[in-house]
Design an enzyme around this catalytic site. Structure first.
Site, PDB file in Angstrom:
ATOM      1  N   ASP A  45       1.056  -1.009   0.159  1.00  0.00           N
ATOM      2  CA  ASP A  45      -0.062   0.157   0.157  1.00  0.00           C
ATOM      3  C   ASP A  45       0.888   1.132  -0.135  1.00  0.00           C
ATOM      4  O   ASP A  45       0.295   2.341  -0.050  1.00  0.00           O
ATOM      5  CB  ASP A  45      -1.108  -0.089   1.028  1.00  0.00           C
ATOM      6  CG  ASP A  45      -0.323  -0.051   2.333  1.00  0.00           C
ATOM      7  OD1 ASP A  45       0.800  -0.281   2.615  1.00  0.00           O
ATOM      8  OD2 ASP A  45      -1.009  -0.194   3.509  1.00  0.00           O
ATOM      9  N   SER A  46       2.434   1.205  -0.044  1.00  0.00           N
ATOM     10  CA  SER A  46       3.124   2.104  -0.251  1.00  0.00           C
ATOM     11  C   SER A  46       3.002   2.715  -1.546  1.00  0.00           C
ATOM     12  O   SER A  46       3.381   3.937  -1.965  1.00  0.00           O
ATOM     13  CB  SER A  46       4.615   1.596  -0.069  1.00  0.00           C
ATOM     14  OG  SER A  46       4.703   0.438  -1.098  1.00  0.00           O
ATOM     15  N   GLU A 114      -1.371  -5.137   9.221  1.00  0.00           N
ATOM     16  CA  GLU A 114      -0.720  -4.542  10.095  1.00  0.00           C
ATOM     17  C   GLU A 114      -1.584  -4.495  11.358  1.00  0.00           C
ATOM     18  O   GLU A 114      -2.485  -4.393  11.543  1.00  0.00           O
ATOM     19  CB  GLU A 114      -0.352  -3.166   9.698  1.00  0.00           C
ATOM     20  CG  GLU A 114       0.295  -2.720   8.605  1.00  0.00           C
ATOM     21  CD  GLU A 114       0.567  -1.326   8.243  1.00  0.00           C
ATOM     22  OE1 GLU A 114       0.104  -0.337   9.119  1.00  0.00           O
ATOM     23  OE2 GLU A 114       0.814  -1.055   7.129  1.00  0.00           O
ATOM     24  N   GLU A 181       9.028  -3.546  11.032  1.00  0.00           N
ATOM     25  CA  GLU A 181       9.657  -2.409  10.682  1.00  0.00           C
ATOM     26  C   GLU A 181      10.182  -1.395  11.513  1.00  0.00           C
ATOM     27  O   GLU A 181       9.405  -1.305  12.560  1.00  0.00           O
ATOM     28  CB  GLU A 181       8.573  -1.908   9.643  1.00  0.00           C
ATOM     29  CG  GLU A 181       9.075  -0.529   9.060  1.00  0.00           C
ATOM     30  CD  GLU A 181       7.864   0.023   7.976  1.00  0.00           C
ATOM     31  OE1 GLU A 181       8.074   1.199   7.387  1.00  0.00           O
ATOM     32  OE2 GLU A 181       6.827  -0.611   7.773  1.00  0.00           O
TER      33      GLU A 181
END
Length: 263
Positions: A45-46, A114, A181
Protein backbone atom coordinates in the site's frame (compact mmCIF):
# COMPACT_ATOMS: atom_id res chain seq x y z
CA UNK A 1 14.53 -20.22 -9.15
CA UNK A 2 11.30 -22.18 -9.67
CA UNK A 3 7.93 -21.15 -8.26
CA UNK A 4 8.37 -19.90 -4.69
CA UNK A 5 5.89 -20.93 -2.00
CA UNK A 6 5.73 -20.39 1.74
CA UNK A 7 7.35 -23.82 2.11
CA UNK A 8 10.34 -22.48 0.15
CA UNK A 9 10.75 -19.69 2.71
CA UNK A 10 10.35 -22.12 5.61
CA UNK A 11 13.20 -24.22 4.22
CA UNK A 12 15.37 -21.15 3.69
CA UNK A 13 14.86 -20.09 7.32
CA UNK A 14 15.70 -23.60 8.53
CA UNK A 15 18.89 -23.58 6.43
CA UNK A 16 19.89 -20.06 7.47
CA UNK A 17 19.61 -18.75 3.90
CA UNK A 18 18.55 -15.12 3.49
CA UNK A 19 15.65 -14.33 1.17
CA UNK A 20 14.59 -11.14 -0.58
CA UNK A 21 11.36 -9.16 -0.87
CA UNK A 22 10.90 -6.15 -3.17
CA UNK A 23 7.78 -4.10 -3.78
CA UNK A 24 6.34 -4.02 -7.28
CA UNK A 25 3.16 -2.46 -8.58
CA UNK A 26 3.02 -3.50 -12.25
CA UNK A 27 3.74 -6.36 -14.64
CA UNK A 28 7.03 -4.99 -15.99
CA UNK A 29 8.71 -4.58 -12.62
CA UNK A 30 7.16 -7.80 -11.36
CA UNK A 31 9.04 -9.63 -14.09
CA UNK A 32 12.29 -7.74 -13.42
CA UNK A 33 12.13 -8.43 -9.68
CA UNK A 34 11.38 -12.11 -10.19
CA UNK A 35 14.12 -12.56 -12.81
CA UNK A 36 16.60 -10.93 -10.41
CA UNK A 37 15.97 -13.77 -7.97
CA UNK A 38 13.83 -12.10 -5.29
CA UNK A 39 11.81 -14.82 -3.61
CA UNK A 40 8.90 -12.56 -2.71
CA UNK A 41 7.14 -9.54 -4.23
CA UNK A 42 5.09 -7.22 -2.04
CA UNK A 43 2.27 -5.31 -3.68
CA UNK A 44 2.47 -2.66 -1.00
CA UNK A 45 0.00 0.00 0.00
CA UNK A 46 3.13 2.14 -0.20
CA UNK A 47 1.81 2.75 -3.72
CA UNK A 48 -0.25 5.49 -2.11
CA UNK A 49 2.93 7.49 -1.56
CA UNK A 50 5.13 6.17 -4.39
CA UNK A 51 2.60 6.14 -7.23
CA UNK A 52 -0.34 8.28 -6.10
CA UNK A 53 1.56 11.10 -4.40
CA UNK A 54 -0.11 10.95 -0.98
CA UNK A 55 1.85 11.64 2.20
CA UNK A 56 0.79 8.34 3.79
CA UNK A 57 -0.72 4.97 2.90
CA UNK A 58 -4.10 5.81 4.44
CA UNK A 59 -5.95 6.96 1.26
CA UNK A 60 -5.28 3.64 -0.53
CA UNK A 61 -8.42 1.55 -1.19
CA UNK A 62 -9.01 -2.16 -1.62
CA UNK A 63 -9.86 -1.45 -5.28
CA UNK A 64 -6.42 0.17 -5.72
CA UNK A 65 -4.75 -2.87 -4.18
CA UNK A 66 -6.73 -5.36 -6.28
CA UNK A 67 -5.87 -3.46 -9.48
CA UNK A 68 -2.14 -3.44 -8.80
CA UNK A 69 -2.17 -7.05 -7.59
CA UNK A 70 -3.69 -8.05 -10.93
CA UNK A 71 -0.98 -6.08 -12.74
CA UNK A 72 1.81 -7.74 -10.76
CA UNK A 73 0.40 -11.24 -11.18
CA UNK A 74 0.24 -10.74 -14.96
CA UNK A 75 4.01 -10.37 -14.96
CA UNK A 76 4.01 -14.14 -14.35
CA UNK A 77 6.55 -13.92 -11.56
CA UNK A 78 8.01 -17.03 -9.97
CA UNK A 79 8.21 -15.01 -6.77
CA UNK A 80 5.59 -15.39 -4.03
CA UNK A 81 3.18 -12.45 -4.37
CA UNK A 82 2.04 -10.82 -1.12
CA UNK A 83 -0.60 -8.06 -1.21
CA UNK A 84 -1.32 -5.49 1.50
CA UNK A 85 -4.77 -5.16 3.00
CA UNK A 86 -5.12 -1.35 3.10
CA UNK A 87 -6.27 0.96 5.88
CA UNK A 88 -9.63 0.05 7.46
CA UNK A 89 -10.22 -2.90 5.11
CA UNK A 90 -10.00 -5.50 7.91
CA UNK A 91 -11.69 -3.96 10.93
CA UNK A 92 -13.74 -7.14 11.46
CA UNK A 93 -13.08 -10.76 10.52
CA UNK A 94 -15.94 -10.61 8.02
CA UNK A 95 -14.60 -7.48 6.33
CA UNK A 96 -11.10 -8.98 6.28
CA UNK A 97 -12.48 -12.09 4.59
CA UNK A 98 -14.12 -10.04 1.85
CA UNK A 99 -11.06 -7.82 1.33
CA UNK A 100 -8.63 -10.75 1.32
CA UNK A 101 -10.83 -12.64 -1.13
CA UNK A 102 -10.57 -9.74 -3.58
CA UNK A 103 -6.76 -9.73 -3.37
CA UNK A 104 -6.41 -13.51 -3.61
CA UNK A 105 -8.70 -13.60 -6.65
CA UNK A 106 -6.59 -10.80 -8.16
CA UNK A 107 -3.55 -13.06 -8.00
CA UNK A 108 -2.01 -12.75 -4.52
CA UNK A 109 -0.69 -15.86 -2.80
CA UNK A 110 -0.81 -14.22 0.63
CA UNK A 111 -2.22 -11.08 2.25
CA UNK A 112 -0.45 -8.78 4.69
CA UNK A 113 -2.08 -6.94 7.57
CA UNK A 114 -0.73 -4.50 10.15
CA UNK A 115 -1.39 -4.94 13.86
CA UNK A 116 -0.85 -6.99 16.99
CA UNK A 117 -2.83 -9.43 19.07
CA UNK A 118 -6.18 -7.82 18.23
CA UNK A 119 -5.80 -9.50 14.83
CA UNK A 120 -5.40 -13.03 16.20
CA UNK A 121 -9.02 -14.09 15.70
CA UNK A 122 -9.11 -12.60 12.19
CA UNK A 123 -5.86 -14.33 11.24
CA UNK A 124 -7.18 -17.67 12.48
CA UNK A 125 -10.38 -17.34 10.45
CA UNK A 126 -8.54 -16.34 7.27
CA UNK A 127 -6.08 -19.22 7.57
CA UNK A 128 -8.90 -21.69 8.26
CA UNK A 129 -10.42 -20.69 4.94
CA UNK A 130 -7.24 -21.06 2.91
CA UNK A 131 -5.92 -17.49 2.95
CA UNK A 132 -2.26 -17.33 4.10
CA UNK A 133 -1.41 -14.30 6.24
CA UNK A 134 1.72 -12.19 6.62
CA UNK A 135 1.62 -10.02 9.77
CA UNK A 136 3.35 -6.65 10.22
CA UNK A 137 4.66 -5.27 13.54
CA UNK A 138 6.84 -2.38 14.71
CA UNK A 139 6.31 0.80 12.72
CA UNK A 140 3.01 0.09 11.02
CA UNK A 141 2.48 2.91 8.48
CA UNK A 142 -1.33 2.75 8.65
CA UNK A 143 -1.00 3.85 12.30
CA UNK A 144 1.26 6.81 11.53
CA UNK A 145 -1.22 9.29 13.02
CA UNK A 146 -1.34 7.32 16.28
CA UNK A 147 2.46 7.19 16.46
CA UNK A 148 2.76 10.91 15.74
CA UNK A 149 4.89 10.29 12.64
CA UNK A 150 7.19 7.65 11.17
CA UNK A 151 9.09 6.75 14.36
CA UNK A 152 11.21 3.79 15.45
CA UNK A 153 9.27 1.41 17.71
CA UNK A 154 10.36 -1.00 20.45
CA UNK A 155 13.13 1.09 22.01
CA UNK A 156 11.86 0.82 25.59
CA UNK A 157 11.79 -2.51 27.46
CA UNK A 158 7.98 -2.31 27.68
CA UNK A 159 7.57 -1.71 23.94
CA UNK A 160 10.05 -4.47 23.10
CA UNK A 161 8.25 -6.97 25.34
CA UNK A 162 4.92 -6.05 23.75
CA UNK A 163 6.20 -6.53 20.18
CA UNK A 164 7.70 -9.93 21.05
CA UNK A 165 4.45 -11.03 22.73
CA UNK A 166 2.45 -9.89 19.69
CA UNK A 167 4.77 -11.80 17.38
CA UNK A 168 4.39 -15.05 19.30
CA UNK A 169 0.60 -14.77 19.53
CA UNK A 170 0.26 -13.88 15.85
CA UNK A 171 2.35 -16.93 14.93
CA UNK A 172 0.18 -19.09 17.18
CA UNK A 173 -2.92 -17.70 15.43
CA UNK A 174 -1.63 -19.05 12.13
CA UNK A 175 0.39 -16.29 10.45
CA UNK A 176 3.01 -17.82 8.13
CA UNK A 177 5.23 -14.75 7.70
CA UNK A 178 6.05 -11.60 9.68
CA UNK A 179 7.37 -8.17 8.69
CA UNK A 180 9.23 -6.15 11.32
CA UNK A 181 9.66 -2.47 10.45
CA UNK A 182 11.87 0.14 12.11
CA UNK A 183 12.74 -1.59 15.36
CA UNK A 184 16.14 -2.00 17.08
CA UNK A 185 18.35 -4.63 15.46
CA UNK A 186 18.79 -6.67 18.64
CA UNK A 187 15.03 -6.92 19.14
CA UNK A 188 14.41 -8.03 15.55
CA UNK A 189 17.15 -10.67 15.83
CA UNK A 190 15.67 -11.93 19.11
CA UNK A 191 12.16 -12.20 17.64
CA UNK A 192 13.45 -13.93 14.50
CA UNK A 193 15.32 -16.52 16.56
CA UNK A 194 12.30 -17.26 18.74
CA UNK A 195 9.76 -17.67 15.93
CA UNK A 196 9.36 -20.71 13.70
CA UNK A 197 7.95 -18.61 10.83
CA UNK A 198 10.20 -16.56 8.51
CA UNK A 199 10.69 -12.90 9.44
CA UNK A 200 11.30 -10.08 6.95
CA UNK A 201 12.97 -6.90 8.15
CA UNK A 202 12.92 -3.31 6.93
CA UNK A 203 14.99 -1.02 9.08
CA UNK A 204 15.28 -3.93 11.51
CA UNK A 205 18.92 -4.93 11.10
CA UNK A 206 20.63 -8.00 9.65
CA UNK A 207 19.25 -10.58 12.09
CA UNK A 208 15.97 -11.27 10.27
CA UNK A 209 15.49 -14.08 7.76
CA UNK A 210 14.79 -11.74 4.85
CA UNK A 211 14.92 -8.08 3.85
CA UNK A 212 12.45 -5.87 1.99
CA UNK A 213 12.80 -2.46 0.36
CA UNK A 214 10.44 -0.36 -1.69
CA UNK A 215 11.63 -0.67 -5.28
CA UNK A 216 11.67 3.06 -5.94
CA UNK A 217 13.86 3.57 -2.84
CA UNK A 218 16.47 0.96 -3.78
CA UNK A 219 16.61 2.42 -7.30
CA UNK A 220 17.34 5.90 -5.93
CA UNK A 221 14.14 7.43 -7.30
CA UNK A 222 12.82 8.99 -4.10
CA UNK A 223 14.02 12.32 -2.73
CA UNK A 224 13.39 11.65 0.98
CA UNK A 225 14.66 8.30 2.19
CA UNK A 226 14.89 6.61 5.57
CA UNK A 227 18.12 5.62 7.28
CA UNK A 228 17.80 2.01 6.15
CA UNK A 229 17.60 2.83 2.42
CA UNK A 230 20.56 2.29 0.11
CA UNK A 231 20.66 3.38 -3.53
CA UNK A 232 21.62 0.21 -5.41
CA UNK A 233 21.70 1.98 -8.78
CA UNK A 234 25.08 3.53 -7.96
CA UNK A 235 27.61 2.05 -10.36
CA UNK A 236 24.99 0.02 -12.23
CA UNK A 237 24.25 0.19 -15.97
CA UNK A 238 20.55 -0.70 -15.85
CA UNK A 239 17.52 -1.01 -13.60
CA UNK A 240 17.86 -4.78 -13.88
CA UNK A 241 21.43 -4.54 -12.58
CA UNK A 242 20.34 -2.33 -9.68
CA UNK A 243 17.63 -4.74 -8.59
CA UNK A 244 20.05 -7.66 -8.89
CA UNK A 245 22.61 -5.76 -6.79
CA UNK A 246 20.08 -5.51 -3.95
CA UNK A 247 19.21 -9.20 -4.20
CA UNK A 248 22.89 -10.18 -4.12
CA UNK A 249 23.68 -7.83 -1.21
CA UNK A 250 20.91 -9.33 0.95
CA UNK A 251 21.89 -12.90 0.17
CA UNK A 252 25.58 -12.27 0.86
CA UNK A 253 24.91 -10.37 4.10
CA UNK A 254 26.38 -7.13 2.74
CA UNK A 255 23.04 -5.40 3.33
CA UNK A 256 21.94 -4.08 5.75
CA UNK A 257 25.09 -2.61 7.28
CA UNK A 258 25.48 -0.87 10.65
CA UNK A 259 24.59 2.54 9.23
CA UNK A 260 21.21 1.18 8.11
CA UNK A 261 20.27 -0.05 11.61
CA UNK A 262 18.55 1.34 14.69
CA UNK A 263 19.73 0.63 18.23
Amino acid sequence: MGKVTISTLDKMKANGDKFVCITAYDATFSRIVSEAGAETILVGDSLGMVLQGHDSTIPVTISDMAYHTRCVSRGSPESLVIADLPFMSYTTAEQAMDSATQLMQAGAAMVKMEGGTWLSDTISKLVERGIPVCAHLGLTPQSVNTFGGFKVQGRTPKEAKSILADAVEIQDAGARLLVLECIPSHLAADISSKLDIPVIGIGAGPGTDGQVLVMHDLLGLTSHTARFVQNFMVGQASVQDGVKAFVDAVKSGEYPREEHCYN
